[in-house]
Design a protein around this motif. Sequence first.
Motif, PDB file in Angstrom:
ATOM      1  N   ASP A  54      -4.169   8.135  -1.422  1.00  0.00           N
ATOM      2  CA  ASP A  54      -5.416   8.674  -0.862  1.00  0.00           C
ATOM      3  C   ASP A  54      -6.534   7.645  -0.883  1.00  0.00           C
ATOM      4  O   ASP A  54      -7.375   7.613   0.026  1.00  0.00           O
ATOM      5  N   HIS A  55      -6.544   6.794  -1.916  1.00  0.00           N
ATOM      6  CA  HIS A  55      -7.601   5.787  -2.004  1.00  0.00           C
ATOM      7  C   HIS A  55      -7.440   4.745  -0.901  1.00  0.00           C
ATOM      8  O   HIS A  55      -8.431   4.314  -0.296  1.00  0.00           O
ATOM      9  N   LEU A  56      -6.215   4.370  -0.624  1.00  0.00           N
ATOM     10  CA  LEU A  56      -5.950   3.432   0.476  1.00  0.00           C
ATOM     11  C   LEU A  56      -6.429   4.020   1.798  1.00  0.00           C
ATOM     12  O   LEU A  56      -7.115   3.353   2.578  1.00  0.00           O
ATOM     13  N   LEU A  57      -6.068   5.267   2.049  1.00  0.00           N
ATOM     14  CA  LEU A  57      -6.453   5.912   3.298  1.00  0.00           C
ATOM     15  C   LEU A  57      -7.970   6.024   3.422  1.00  0.00           C
ATOM     16  O   LEU A  57      -8.538   5.786   4.494  1.00  0.00           O
ATOM     17  N   LYS A  58      -8.621   6.376   2.326  1.00  0.00           N
ATOM     18  CA  LYS A  58     -10.085   6.506   2.327  1.00  0.00           C
ATOM     19  C   LYS A  58     -10.752   5.179   2.676  1.00  0.00           C
ATOM     20  O   LYS A  58     -11.691   5.128   3.482  1.00  0.00           O
ATOM     21  N   LEU A  59     -10.277   4.094   2.067  1.00  0.00           N
ATOM     22  CA  LEU A  59     -10.872   2.781   2.322  1.00  0.00           C
ATOM     23  C   LEU A  59     -10.660   2.325   3.761  1.00  0.00           C
ATOM     24  O   LEU A  59     -11.569   1.779   4.389  1.00  0.00           O
ATOM     25  N   LEU A  60      -9.484   2.575   4.287  1.00  0.00           N
ATOM     26  CA  LEU A  60      -9.193   2.158   5.661  1.00  0.00           C
ATOM     27  C   LEU A  60     -10.005   2.965   6.677  1.00  0.00           C
ATOM     28  O   LEU A  60     -10.489   2.425   7.668  1.00  0.00           O
ATOM     29  N   ARG A  61     -10.163   4.242   6.409  1.00  0.00           N
ATOM     30  CA  ARG A  61     -10.965   5.077   7.308  1.00  0.00           C
ATOM     31  C   ARG A  61     -12.437   4.694   7.252  1.00  0.00           C
ATOM     32  O   ARG A  61     -13.157   4.843   8.238  1.00  0.00           O
ATOM     33  N   GLY A  62     -12.877   4.205   6.106  1.00  0.00           N
ATOM     34  CA  GLY A  62     -14.279   3.847   5.945  1.00  0.00           C
ATOM     35  C   GLY A  62     -14.601   2.408   6.282  1.00  0.00           C
ATOM     36  O   GLY A  62     -15.767   2.003   6.259  1.00  0.00           O
ATOM     37  N   LYS A  67      -8.247  -5.719   8.861  1.00  0.00           N
ATOM     38  CA  LYS A  67      -7.100  -6.112   9.684  1.00  0.00           C
ATOM     39  C   LYS A  67      -5.853  -6.434   8.850  1.00  0.00           C
ATOM     40  O   LYS A  67      -4.739  -6.387   9.357  1.00  0.00           O
ATOM     41  N   THR A  68      -6.090  -6.797   7.578  1.00  0.00           N
ATOM     42  CA  THR A  68      -4.987  -7.273   6.735  1.00  0.00           C
ATOM     43  C   THR A  68      -5.028  -6.607   5.369  1.00  0.00           C
ATOM     44  O   THR A  68      -6.098  -6.422   4.785  1.00  0.00           O
ATOM     45  N   VAL A  69      -3.841  -6.269   4.848  1.00  0.00           N
ATOM     46  CA  VAL A  69      -3.711  -5.805   3.466  1.00  0.00           C
ATOM     47  C   VAL A  69      -3.042  -6.918   2.668  1.00  0.00           C
ATOM     48  O   VAL A  69      -1.919  -7.323   2.972  1.00  0.00           O
ATOM     49  N   GLU A  70      -3.767  -7.430   1.676  1.00  0.00           N
ATOM     50  CA  GLU A  70      -3.252  -8.488   0.809  1.00  0.00           C
ATOM     51  C   GLU A  70      -2.651  -7.850  -0.442  1.00  0.00           C
ATOM     52  O   GLU A  70      -3.301  -7.056  -1.117  1.00  0.00           O
ATOM     53  N   LEU A  71      -1.413  -8.212  -0.753  1.00  0.00           N
ATOM     54  CA  LEU A  71      -0.667  -7.536  -1.814  1.00  0.00           C
ATOM     55  C   LEU A  71      -0.338  -8.457  -2.983  1.00  0.00           C
ATOM     56  O   LEU A  71       0.055  -9.606  -2.799  1.00  0.00           O
ATOM     57  N   ILE A  87       1.053   4.362   6.111  1.00  0.00           N
ATOM     58  CA  ILE A  87      -0.359   4.223   6.470  1.00  0.00           C
ATOM     59  C   ILE A  87      -0.633   2.842   7.068  1.00  0.00           C
ATOM     60  O   ILE A  87      -1.344   2.706   8.071  1.00  0.00           O
ATOM     61  N   ILE A  88      -0.062   1.813   6.457  1.00  0.00           N
ATOM     62  CA  ILE A  88      -0.236   0.445   6.962  1.00  0.00           C
ATOM     63  C   ILE A  88       0.293   0.330   8.388  1.00  0.00           C
ATOM     64  O   ILE A  88      -0.326  -0.287   9.257  1.00  0.00           O
ATOM     65  N   ILE A  89       1.443   0.941   8.640  1.00  0.00           N
ATOM     66  CA  ILE A  89       2.025   0.925   9.981  1.00  0.00           C
ATOM     67  C   ILE A  89       1.129   1.676  10.955  1.00  0.00           C
ATOM     68  O   ILE A  89       0.871   1.222  12.073  1.00  0.00           O
ATOM     69  N   ASP A  90       0.632   2.831  10.536  1.00  0.00           N
ATOM     70  CA  ASP A  90      -0.194   3.662  11.413  1.00  0.00           C
ATOM     71  C   ASP A  90      -1.495   2.968  11.803  1.00  0.00           C
ATOM     72  O   ASP A  90      -1.969   3.109  12.936  1.00  0.00           O
ATOM     73  N   PHE A  91      -2.050   2.177  10.882  1.00  0.00           N
ATOM     74  CA  PHE A  91      -3.286   1.449  11.168  1.00  0.00           C
ATOM     75  C   PHE A  91      -3.018   0.103  11.839  1.00  0.00           C
ATOM     76  O   PHE A  91      -3.946  -0.648  12.130  1.00  0.00           O
ATOM     77  N   GLU A  92      -1.739  -0.223  12.039  1.00  0.00           N
ATOM     78  CA  GLU A  92      -1.312  -1.457  12.709  1.00  0.00           C
ATOM     79  C   GLU A  92      -1.918  -2.690  12.043  1.00  0.00           C
ATOM     80  O   GLU A  92      -2.471  -3.581  12.698  1.00  0.00           O
ATOM     81  N   VAL A 106       7.495  -4.179  -1.682  1.00  0.00           N
ATOM     82  CA  VAL A 106       8.116  -4.756  -0.488  1.00  0.00           C
ATOM     83  C   VAL A 106       8.069  -3.769   0.670  1.00  0.00           C
ATOM     84  O   VAL A 106       7.890  -4.150   1.825  1.00  0.00           O
ATOM     85  N   ARG A 107       8.210  -2.487   0.351  1.00  0.00           N
ATOM     86  CA  ARG A 107       8.120  -1.452   1.382  1.00  0.00           C
ATOM     87  C   ARG A 107       6.773  -1.534   2.090  1.00  0.00           C
ATOM     88  O   ARG A 107       6.688  -1.462   3.314  1.00  0.00           O
ATOM     89  N   MET A 108       5.714  -1.709   1.314  1.00  0.00           N
ATOM     90  CA  MET A 108       4.376  -1.832   1.881  1.00  0.00           C
ATOM     91  C   MET A 108       4.250  -3.096   2.715  1.00  0.00           C
ATOM     92  O   MET A 108       3.709  -3.079   3.820  1.00  0.00           O
ATOM     93  N   PHE A 109       4.760  -4.185   2.190  1.00  0.00           N
ATOM     94  CA  PHE A 109       4.669  -5.460   2.893  1.00  0.00           C
ATOM     95  C   PHE A 109       5.340  -5.394   4.255  1.00  0.00           C
ATOM     96  O   PHE A 109       4.795  -5.878   5.257  1.00  0.00           O
ATOM     97  N   LEU A 110       6.520  -4.780   4.315  1.00  0.00           N
ATOM     98  CA  LEU A 110       7.257  -4.700   5.563  1.00  0.00           C
ATOM     99  C   LEU A 110       6.580  -3.794   6.590  1.00  0.00           C
ATOM    100  O   LEU A 110       6.937  -3.809   7.765  1.00  0.00           O
ATOM    101  N   GLY A 111       5.581  -3.031   6.155  1.00  0.00           N
ATOM    102  CA  GLY A 111       4.821  -2.225   7.093  1.00  0.00           C
ATOM    103  C   GLY A 111       3.903  -3.051   7.958  1.00  0.00           C
ATOM    104  O   GLY A 111       3.396  -2.568   8.979  1.00  0.00           O
ATOM    105  N   GLY A 112       3.677  -4.308   7.592  1.00  0.00           N
ATOM    106  CA  GLY A 112       2.760  -5.166   8.331  1.00  0.00           C
ATOM    107  C   GLY A 112       3.291  -5.570   9.700  1.00  0.00           C
ATOM    108  O   GLY A 112       4.499  -5.767   9.877  1.00  0.00           O
TER     109      GLY A 112
END
Length: 212
Positions: A54-62, A67-71, A87-92, A106-112
């Motif tokens: 939820d925190h990730l989604l809140k930050l992206l919506r705000g 453009k980039t998520v650094e992991l 979420i990362i995929i949905d926000f492209e 790795v799951r998150m990373f591959l969403g990029g």
Amino acid sequence: MIRFISVLSAVFLATTATAQDDADIAAKFTVAGETLIYDTENLSDAEIETDDIDHLLKLLRGNESIKTVELNSGGGSIYAGIEMARIIIDFELDTLVNGECASSCVRMFLGGYNRQMTLGSKIGFHQAQWSPGNIQGYYEDWAENEGWDTPFDFASWLYEDTQREFHEDLTYMIDRGVDAAFAAKAKGTPNADMWYPTRTELTLARVLRLQE
């Protein structure tokens, strides 16, 4: 009066604990211009958790400029990794590893869309794990609900669920453009081990990719 004070103390402690939990979650995230940094390694005993979704989604919506998520994470909750990747995929968004990205990270990373790694960083692959204690707890919590009359009924369900999860993980990697042979090797690495492919291997397998 004593009971009233005790109730107030309990409420205060619960509120304080919740505030601290929220602060710990927020401490994993930093917005730096067009980059959202997600770092579970800057806190002691921190990992990927369901509350982070939820925190990730809140930050992206705000912050529409992100453009980039650094992991930088050694992993954690499989479910949280799946949802945050969605979420990362949905926000492209693009993804970047700066440090280490292992296990459910790795799951998150591959969403990029574009996926890169800073020099000296590493990406680690291994199979998922479910500890005996957690398996026992899950069985005891859900046996009546799921109609598992014996541990053998549960074992039969677990066998099928494990195969489904393995297939889903493998399919996800291939759908995200990863070479099938590489994906199979990654999913074949025992949980007790961790496979850190070289940058060349990651590039050839299209784990790292630059499409622009």
